[in-house]
Design a protein around this motif. Structure first.
Motif, PDB file in Angstrom:
ATOM      1  N   LEU A 198       0.817  -1.107  -0.092  1.00  0.00           N
ATOM      2  CA  LEU A 198       0.024   0.133  -0.008  1.00  0.00           C
ATOM      3  C   LEU A 198       0.909   1.168   0.001  1.00  0.00           C
ATOM      4  CD1 LEU A 198      -2.715  -1.291   2.703  1.00  0.00           C
ATOM      5  CD2 LEU A 198      -2.565  -1.375   0.149  1.00  0.00           C
ATOM      6  N   ARG A 213       0.859   4.652   0.787  1.00  0.00           N
ATOM      7  CA  ARG A 213      -0.008   5.787   1.184  1.00  0.00           C
ATOM      8  C   ARG A 213       0.976   7.104   0.883  1.00  0.00           C
ATOM      9  NH1 ARG A 213       1.420   7.634   6.260  1.00  0.00           N
ATOM     10  NH2 ARG A 213      -0.732   8.034   6.661  1.00  0.00           N
ATOM     11  N   LEU A 273      -3.820  -9.582  -1.362  1.00  0.00           N
ATOM     12  CA  LEU A 273      -2.713  -8.253  -1.544  1.00  0.00           C
ATOM     13  C   LEU A 273      -1.647  -8.674  -0.666  1.00  0.00           C
ATOM     14  CD1 LEU A 273      -3.078  -5.902  -3.304  1.00  0.00           C
ATOM     15  CD2 LEU A 273      -3.824  -4.709  -1.527  1.00  0.00           C
ATOM     16  N   TRP A 317      -6.965   5.261  -6.291  1.00  0.00           N
ATOM     17  CA  TRP A 317      -6.655   4.290  -5.008  1.00  0.00           C
ATOM     18  C   TRP A 317      -6.380   2.905  -5.396  1.00  0.00           C
ATOM     19  CZ3 TRP A 317     -10.515   0.397  -4.034  1.00  0.00           C
ATOM     20  CH2 TRP A 317     -10.404  -0.350  -2.511  1.00  0.00           C
ATOM     21  N   HIS A 318      -6.907   2.345  -6.368  1.00  0.00           N
ATOM     22  CA  HIS A 318      -6.384   0.941  -6.787  1.00  0.00           C
ATOM     23  C   HIS A 318      -4.913   1.107  -7.005  1.00  0.00           C
ATOM     24  CE1 HIS A 318     -10.017  -1.476  -7.014  1.00  0.00           C
ATOM     25  NE2 HIS A 318     -10.611  -0.430  -7.712  1.00  0.00           N
ATOM     26  N   GLN A 326      -2.715   3.039  -6.144  1.00  0.00           N
ATOM     27  CA  GLN A 326      -1.822   3.610  -4.969  1.00  0.00           C
ATOM     28  C   GLN A 326      -1.713   2.258  -3.861  1.00  0.00           C
ATOM     29  OE1 GLN A 326      -3.151   7.452  -3.892  1.00  0.00           O
ATOM     30  NE2 GLN A 326      -1.865   7.453  -2.093  1.00  0.00           N
ATOM     31  N   ARG A 327      -2.831   1.340  -4.125  1.00  0.00           N
ATOM     32  CA  ARG A 327      -2.748   0.077  -3.510  1.00  0.00           C
ATOM     33  C   ARG A 327      -1.368  -0.798  -3.944  1.00  0.00           C
ATOM     34  NH1 ARG A 327      -7.436  -3.222  -2.455  1.00  0.00           N
ATOM     35  NH2 ARG A 327      -7.193  -3.206  -0.308  1.00  0.00           N
ATOM     36  N   GLU A 373      -9.201   3.650   2.230  1.00  0.00           N
ATOM     37  CA  GLU A 373      -8.659   2.272   2.588  1.00  0.00           C
ATOM     38  C   GLU A 373      -9.514   1.744   3.572  1.00  0.00           C
ATOM     39  OE1 GLU A 373      -6.687   0.464   0.587  1.00  0.00           O
ATOM     40  OE2 GLU A 373      -6.660  -1.274   2.032  1.00  0.00           O
ATOM     41  N   THR A 394     -12.144  -1.605   3.851  1.00  0.00           N
ATOM     42  CA  THR A 394     -11.620  -2.822   4.418  1.00  0.00           C
ATOM     43  C   THR A 394     -12.397  -2.964   5.948  1.00  0.00           C
ATOM     44  OG1 THR A 394      -9.903  -1.543   5.414  1.00  0.00           O
ATOM     45  CG2 THR A 394      -9.296  -2.618   3.314  1.00  0.00           C
TER      46      THR A 394
END
Ligand SMILES: NC(=O)c1ccc[n+]([C@@H]2O[C@H](COP(=O)([O-])OP(=O)(O)OC[C@H]3O[C@@H](n4cnc5c(N)ncnc54)[C@H](OP(=O)(O)O)[C@@H]3O)[C@@H](O)[C@H]2O)c1
Length: 324
Positions: free
Chosen positions: A22, A24, A213, A262-263, A265-266, A298, A302
């Motif tokens: 991840l 961030r 992941l 976001w995807h 960045q993950r 995130e 989750t």
């Protein structure tokens, strides 16, 4: 609106050790990832073409290539490879500049069936080689027959044939799709010459795949997020998630751009599908979310209750669950 298309941001692939982590604290999103097993650079965003209908998929591909996409995620079973191939040729973009993925359908897992169906995809796409060829689902099953238990449980013979296709130059990378951790461990316990380049799975706000992941990060495997916006049935819900809307408002982005950013960045490849020209363009305009906003999304993704994922086990008449 101050947005950056992926082609304008860092062109450095992620170091091997960072695949799946991840990110961030990223200030810009990677335009590509590096595939650990081959070193090839795969564009982080693809145009997905599942459910893109005849007479619209070709236009979508041409719009995408014009907008700057260099990655098309297709499959033999989508039954639109000929139109995709025509659009690729019509676009004038050199073949070697575009990453083309196709997938081996369930009915062709027997080693002797693989090269003919691959050749069919190559002929329809009008190309000598694929950049990526994936085992579409971990199920070996011919139409009207019970599934092949041995080949489903251990697809090593299928994989060996795929390795041969790499050696023959028909495919540059091979990988899997819809494999859970157990199936990945089963496959990679065999003496593989080539490790899977990617695992393409459903990943969205509703199905964030935290465990997979983490496993992928620890095992140097790149994940590709399919149905990243929640697919046709849930895209409206995804774009209406309060955190998504708030972040979009704060950053002057659209909700879809927030989710796609976001995807990446993950640490996953992301495969949004659209046949709407304005959305095709919109979906490529991504940027890194500031750490606090990334964490907020995130956390929201989750911590909600689990949602059912795409699971064709019953529809295909299987007496087991594909994801068990
Ligand atoms: N390996 C597998 O088994 C597997 C399974 C499923 C999917 N996939 C791959 O993943 C790709 C994407 O998955 P998906 O098609 O299920 O889901 P998705 O990309 O999450 O959602 C597609 C839906 O979102 C809409 N949409 C796209 N961009 C939008 C935007 N900016 N604003 C509002 N709506 C937007 C599209 O509408 P319009 O098209 O009408 O614009 C379409 O209805 C597929 O095309 C395929 O390549 C692979």
């Amino acid at each position: 609106m101050l947005l950056f298309g992926v082609r304008h941001v860092s062109r450095t692939g992620l170091p091997r050790c960072m695949v799946g982590r991840l990110h961030r604290n990223m200030t810009s999103l990677p335009s590509h990832y590096t595939i650990p097993s081959t070193g090839h650079r795969i564009p982080a965003i693809a145009l997905g073409v599942w459910q893109a209908k005849p007479n619209e998929v070709g236009e979508a591909v041409k719009t995408a290539l014009k907008a700057g996409y260099r990655h098309i995620d297709g499959a033999w079973i989508y039954r639109n490879e000929a139109e995709v191939g025509q659009a690729l040729r019509d676009s004038g973009v050199p073949r070697e500049d575009v990453w083309i993925t196709s997938k081996l359908w369930n009915t062709f897992h027997a080693p002797e069936d693989i090269e003919p169906t691959l050749d069919d995809s190559l002929a329809k796409l009008g190309t000598e080689y694929l950049d990526m060829y994936l085992i579409h689902w971990p199920v070996a099953k011919k139409d009207g027959q019970p599934y092949d238990k041995d080949l489903t449980e251990n697809p090593y013979p299928t994989w060996q044939k795929l390795e041969e296709m790499v050696e023959k130059g028909k495919v540059r990378n091979i990988g899997v799709s819809n494999f859970n951790i157990r199936r990945l461990e089963n496959l990679t316990a065999n003496p593989l010459k080539i490790k899977p380049a990617v695992n393409q799975v459903e990943i969205s706000y509703w199905v964030p795949q935290v465990e997979l992941l983490k496993w992928a990060k620890e095992n140097d495997l790149l994940l590709e997020a399919y149905s990243p916006l929640g697919s046709t049935g849930r895209v409206g819900d995804t774009l209406a998630v309060p955190e998504v809307k708030e972040i979009a408002q704060e950053l002057g982005m659209t909700p879809a751009q927030v989710v796609i950013s976001w995807h990446i960045q993950r640490g996953t490849v992301v495969l949004p599908k659209s046949v709407t020209p304005s959305r095709v363009v919109e979906n490529l305009q991504v940027r890194a979310l500031p750490p606090a906003l990334f964490d907020k999304l995130e956390e929201a993704a989750t911590s909600h209750k689990p949602y059912p994922r795409l699971n064709p086990s019953k529809g295909w008449g299987l007496d087991f669950d594909i994801f068990d």
